[in-house]
Design a protein around this motif. Structure first.
Motif, short mmCIF file in Angstrom:
data_model
loop_
_atom_site.label_atom_id
_atom_site.label_comp_id
_atom_site.label_asym_id
_atom_site.label_seq_id
_atom_site.Cartn_x
_atom_site.Cartn_y
_atom_site.Cartn_z
N THR A 14 40.24 25.85 20.38
CA THR A 14 40.10 27.25 20.02
C THR A 14 40.58 28.10 21.19
N VAL A 15 40.80 29.38 20.92
CA VAL A 15 41.25 30.32 21.95
C VAL A 15 40.32 31.52 21.92
N ARG A 16 39.89 31.96 23.09
CA ARG A 16 39.04 33.13 23.20
C ARG A 16 39.87 34.32 23.67
N ASP A 17 39.87 35.37 22.86
CA ASP A 17 40.58 36.59 23.21
C ASP A 17 39.57 37.68 23.57
N PHE A 18 39.96 38.55 24.49
CA PHE A 18 39.11 39.65 24.91
C PHE A 18 39.75 40.98 24.53
N ASP A 19 38.92 41.96 24.22
CA ASP A 19 39.43 43.28 23.85
C ASP A 19 39.86 44.10 25.06
N MET A 20 39.45 43.70 26.23
CA MET A 20 39.82 44.41 27.44
C MET A 20 40.47 43.45 28.43
N PHE A 21 41.34 44.00 29.28
CA PHE A 21 42.01 43.18 30.28
C PHE A 21 41.15 43.04 31.52
N ASN A 22 40.65 44.17 32.01
CA ASN A 22 39.83 44.15 33.22
C ASN A 22 39.10 45.48 33.33
N LYS A 23 38.02 45.48 34.06
CA LYS A 23 37.26 46.69 34.35
C LYS A 23 37.29 46.91 35.85
N VAL A 24 37.40 48.16 36.29
CA VAL A 24 37.43 48.49 37.71
C VAL A 24 36.29 49.46 37.99
N VAL A 25 35.49 49.15 39.01
CA VAL A 25 34.33 49.95 39.38
C VAL A 25 34.48 50.36 40.84
N ASP A 26 34.29 51.65 41.13
CA ASP A 26 34.42 52.08 42.53
C ASP A 26 33.06 52.03 43.24
N GLU A 27 33.05 52.46 44.50
CA GLU A 27 31.85 52.35 45.33
C GLU A 27 30.70 53.21 44.81
N ASP A 28 31.03 54.25 44.05
CA ASP A 28 30.00 55.14 43.53
C ASP A 28 29.52 54.75 42.14
N GLY A 29 30.07 53.67 41.61
CA GLY A 29 29.65 53.22 40.29
C GLY A 29 30.48 53.77 39.14
N ARG A 30 31.46 54.63 39.43
CA ARG A 30 32.36 55.10 38.37
C ARG A 30 33.25 53.94 37.94
N SER A 31 33.56 53.88 36.66
CA SER A 31 34.32 52.72 36.17
C SER A 31 35.38 53.15 35.16
N VAL A 32 36.38 52.31 35.05
CA VAL A 32 37.40 52.46 34.01
C VAL A 32 37.65 51.08 33.41
N THR A 33 37.70 51.04 32.09
CA THR A 33 37.92 49.78 31.37
C THR A 33 39.32 49.79 30.78
N PHE A 34 40.11 48.78 31.11
CA PHE A 34 41.48 48.70 30.61
C PHE A 34 41.50 47.91 29.31
N TYR A 35 41.24 48.65 28.22
CA TYR A 35 41.30 48.06 26.89
C TYR A 35 42.74 47.70 26.56
N ASN A 36 42.91 46.61 25.81
CA ASN A 36 44.26 46.20 25.43
C ASN A 36 44.83 47.06 24.30
N ASP A 37 43.94 47.62 23.48
CA ASP A 37 44.38 48.48 22.39
C ASP A 37 44.81 49.84 22.96
N PRO A 38 46.05 50.25 22.76
CA PRO A 38 46.53 51.48 23.40
C PRO A 38 45.79 52.74 22.93
N ASP A 39 45.37 52.79 21.67
CA ASP A 39 44.64 53.96 21.18
C ASP A 39 43.27 54.07 21.85
N ARG A 40 42.57 52.94 21.91
CA ARG A 40 41.26 52.93 22.54
C ARG A 40 41.36 53.23 24.03
N LEU A 41 42.40 52.65 24.67
CA LEU A 41 42.60 52.89 26.10
C LEU A 41 42.87 54.37 26.36
N GLU A 42 43.73 54.99 25.55
CA GLU A 42 44.08 56.39 25.76
C GLU A 42 42.85 57.28 25.63
N ALA A 43 42.04 57.06 24.60
CA ALA A 43 40.84 57.88 24.42
C ALA A 43 39.87 57.72 25.59
#
Length: 578
Positions: A98-127
C-alpha cells in the motif's frame, strides 16, 4: 534472503552457454536496478556489496523492536499510469504494498509558534497563505497559479537516456514541454531565495525556503512546484515498508530473475587489460571476471580508488577535483536522531514539521549548518515501524561532515559526547513542544554523517550526492549523455547510481535502466523490461534480519526495564549507531 555464493567467476573466458556476464559494484538502488534490468535482458549479472543489507542509503535499522527508517520522505512514482511508476513496477519495488499519501508536504513553525502548512492542494494552500498574510497576495497567487499548472503536467524522463531516444520519443517529449516552456523556464531561472524575499511576512520569507524540510539553498522554484504537484496527484507517497522495504523488494525481484548477490564483498580494484575492464579484485585478493563491469558505488572511490585516477576527463576532474568540497555542490550530510517512545501522537499533529530555531538553540546542535530541525512522526508513514503501543520520531538537521569526521578520527571521546548532546537536545526540544513526552521516551538513537560514510562509502557523507540545479548538474549530465555513462579510454565499463543521476531514488533507479540500455547496445542484444507479476502481500517479515550493530548497548537496553523498576536507571540517552 540473498545468495552469498553463486557460480565460479574466477576464471577468464565466456560462460558455458555464451551469455555475457556483468559485474555490478554496489547493491544500492542504482546497482540493484542495473542487475534487475540486466537479468530481464538475458545477461548474467552479479552484484558485490560491502554491507550486509541492500539499498545503500535506502535502508533502516532496528533497536528494541523499533525500526528506524533512514531515507524515504516521499517517493516519486507511487501513483499508477506514469513512467516513474513503470520503473518501480519493473523493479518490483512496490509489489504487494500500500502507499500512504499526505495532504500536506511540510509544516514550518517559527520561534514564536507561528506556523504555515504547505498543503499540496493549490486552492487550499492559497486560502491558507492569504489568511496568514493578505498583504502578500501577489506572490501567493503567483506560486499557487503555477502549482495548478504543474498539476496538469506529467513529465517523468526516467525510461531512456536522451542519446538512445527515437525520433518519436523526442517528438512526444517536445510536444509535452513546448506548451509549458515559459512555465519551466521562468521557475527554473528563479532561485527560491529570490522568490521568498518577495514576501513581506517574515514567516513566509523563511518558510518557503524550508518546504523541502531544510533549505537546499541553491534550488530554484521549479523542483518545489514539481514535487508538490506530484504529491497532489498522489504520485509522491510513502510505500509500505519504507526505505529498506523498497530495497528488499528490488532485491527479491533481482534474485527471482536469477541474479547473484554477494554481501560482505568489498571491491578494491577494477581489473583492466588493454584498455578494457575485465573484472574486479575484492578485499582479500579474490578476483572475478566478466564481460562488462558497472560501478554503482561512490563516484570518487570508483574513479580514484578502484581505477586509480587513470581514466578521467576535464569534466570529471572538475567534478571530483574542484567541486567535491565546494560549498553548495553536494547535498548536505545530515544528523539523524530517532526517538522511540510509548503511546501515540495527537491525530491532528503534522507528520512532518520544520522548526526554525533561535541562534542560541542552533548553536547547541553540533555541526549544524542551519538554525532549524525537522521532526517527523515516522509511525504515521507506515505500519510496523514501532512495537504495539509505541511510536517513532525522526529528527534531522543538515550538518558539516568534516566536523564529525575529524571528531571520530581524532577525538573519539568527544565524538560520543557530541552525539549525546544531540540526544539531549532532542529530548529537551520534544518535551517543550509535547509536554510529558520526556517520561515516555524509551531511547534516542543518533547517526552522524560519519556513520553514513562508514556504512555506505558516500563521499562527505552525502546521501543524495550532487545537487540538482548546482554547477555540477551539467557536468554530471554530460557523463550520462555525451559520455554514455562510460569513461574516456576505458571500454567495457559503465557508471550508475546517484553520482551520475543527481540524487533522488527514482533518478538512481533510472541510471540502472539507462546503463543497461547502453550495455545492450554495445553487446548487440535486445534490451528488455517488463513489470513484476509478484502479488504476495507485503508484510514486515520481508524486511528480513537486521544486523547487530552494538551488542553491548542492546544488552544494556534490554536490562534497563528491570533496573528502572528498582529505581536505578533513567530513560535511554545513548547514541548507538557509530
Amino acid at each position: 534472503m540473498a545468495r552469498d555464493n553463486g557460480p565460479d567467476w574466477s576464471e577468464r573466458g565466456a560462460s558455458a552457454d555464451g551469455t555475457p556476464r556483468v559485474i555490478v559494484i554496489g547493491g544500492g538502488v542504482g546497482g540493484l536496478s542495473t542487475g534487475v534490468y540486466g537479468q530481464m535482458s538475458g545477461l548474467q549479472t552479479r552484484i558485490f556489496e560491502t554491507h550486509v543489507l541492500p539499498g545503500g542509503c535506502c535502508t533502516a535499522w532496528s533497536r528494541q523492536g523499533y525500526i528506524f527508517d533512514y531515507c524515504i520522505e516521499w517517493l516519486i512514482g507511487t501513483g499508477a499510469g506514469n513512467d516513474a511508476n513503470r520503473v518501480w513496477r519493473e523493479l518490483g519495488a512496490l509489489d504487494g504494498k500500500t502507499v500512504r499519501d499526505f495532504d500536506m508536504f511540510n509544516k514550518v513553525v517559527d520561534e514564536d509558534g507561528r506556523s504555515v502548512t504547505f498543503y499540496n492542494d493549490p486552492d487550499r494552500l492559497e486560502a491558507h497563505l492569504l489568511e496568514i498574510s493578505p498583504a502578500d497576495a501577489e506572490p501567493i497567487r503567483a506560486f499557487c497559479a503555477d502549482l495548478r499548472r504543474f498539476v496538469k503536467i506529467e513529465l517523468y524522463p526516467f525510461l531512456t537516456p536522451d542519446p538512445l531516444k527515437s525520433v518519436g520519443e523526442k517528438l512526444r517529449t517536445l510536444l509535452k514541454v513546448l506548451p509549458a516552456f515559459r512555465l519551466f523556464w521562468r521557475n527554473a531561472a528563479t532561485p527560491m531565495h529570490r522568490f521568498a524575499d518577495r514576501f513581506s511576512d517574515p514567516l513566509l520569507r523563511r518558510a518557503f525556503r524550508n518546504i523541502f524540510y531544510q533549505d537546499p539553498e541553491t534550488f530554484p522554484v521549479l523542483p518545489y512546484l514539481y514535487n508538490m504537484a506530484c504529491a497532489h496527484n498522489r504520485n509522491a507517497g510513502f510505500p509500505q515498508g519504507g526505505s529498506l522495504g523498497l530495497s528488499r523488494s528490488i532485491e527479491e525481484r533481482y534474485l527471482a530473475l536469477g541474479g547473484i548477490l554477494n554481501y560482505r564483498c568489498r571491491v578494491d580494484k577494477i581489473l583492466v587489460e588493454d584498455g578494457r575492464a575485465v573484472g574486479v579484485q575484492l578485499k582479500g585478493g579474490a578476483r572475478h571476471y566478466a564481460d562488462i563491469v558497472v560501478s554503482a558505488a561512490d563516484g570518487y572511490t570508483t574513479l580514484y580508488g578502484m581505477l586509480e585516477g587513470k581514466y578521467t576527463s576535464p569534466a570529471i576532474e572538475t567534478l571530483y577535483g574542484e567541486m567535491l568540497d565546494k560549498p553548495g555542490i553536494l547535498f548536505p550530510a545530515v544528523v539523524s536522531a530517532f526517538v522511540g517512545l510509548t503511546g501515540d501522537f495527537d491525530p491532528d499533529d503534522s507528520h512532518s514539521t520544520t522548526y526554525l530555531l533561535s541562534e542560541e538553540e542552533g548553536r547547541r546542535l553540533p555541526g549544524a549548518l542551519q538554525n532549524s530541525i525537522v521532526v517527523q512522526l515516522r509511525s504515521r508513514y507506515s505500519d510496523g515501524f514501532a512495537p504495539p503501543g509505541r511510536a517513532v520520531i525522526h529528527c534531522t538537521y543538515f550538518s558539516d561532515f568534516h566536523y564529525w569526521r575529524r571528531l571520530r578520527s581524532e577525538d573519539r571521546k568527544r565524538y560520543w559526547a557530541e552525539k549525546r548532546e544531540v540526544a539531549q537536545f532532542v529530548r529537551e526540544f520534544l518535551e517543550r513542544r509535547y509536554p510529558g513526552m520526556n517520561e515516555r521516551i524509551e531511547l534516542v538513537d543518533v547517526a552522524s554523517p560519519a556513520t553514513t560514510k562508514r556504512y555506505t562509502g558516500n563521499s562527505n557523507g552525502s546521501i543524495l550526492a550532487w545537487k540538482a540545479f548546482s554547477d555540477a548538474e551539467d557536468l554530471a549530465n554530460e557523463l550520462v549523455n555525451k559520455g554514455r555513462m562510460q569513461l574516456p579510454g576505458l571500454k567495457g565499463f559503465y557508471m550508475a547510481g546517484q553520482w551520475v543521476g543527481l540524487g533522488g531514488l527514482i533518478r538512481a533507479a533510472s541510471t540502472g535502466r539507462f546503463a543497461m540500455q547502453y550495455i545492450c547496445k554495445e553487446l548487440g542484444r535486445e534490451f528488455r523490461a517488463f513489470e513484476s507479476q509478484a502479488g504476495e502481500r507485503w508484510h514486515t517479515g520481508k524486511l528480513g534480519p537486521f544486523p547487530q550493530l552494538d551488542k553491548a548497548l542492546d544488552k544494556q537496553a534490554a536490562d534497563r526495564p528491570a533496573r528502572a523498576a528498582r529505581g536505578g536507571d533513567a530513560p535511554a540517552l545513548h547514541a548507538t549507531i557509530v
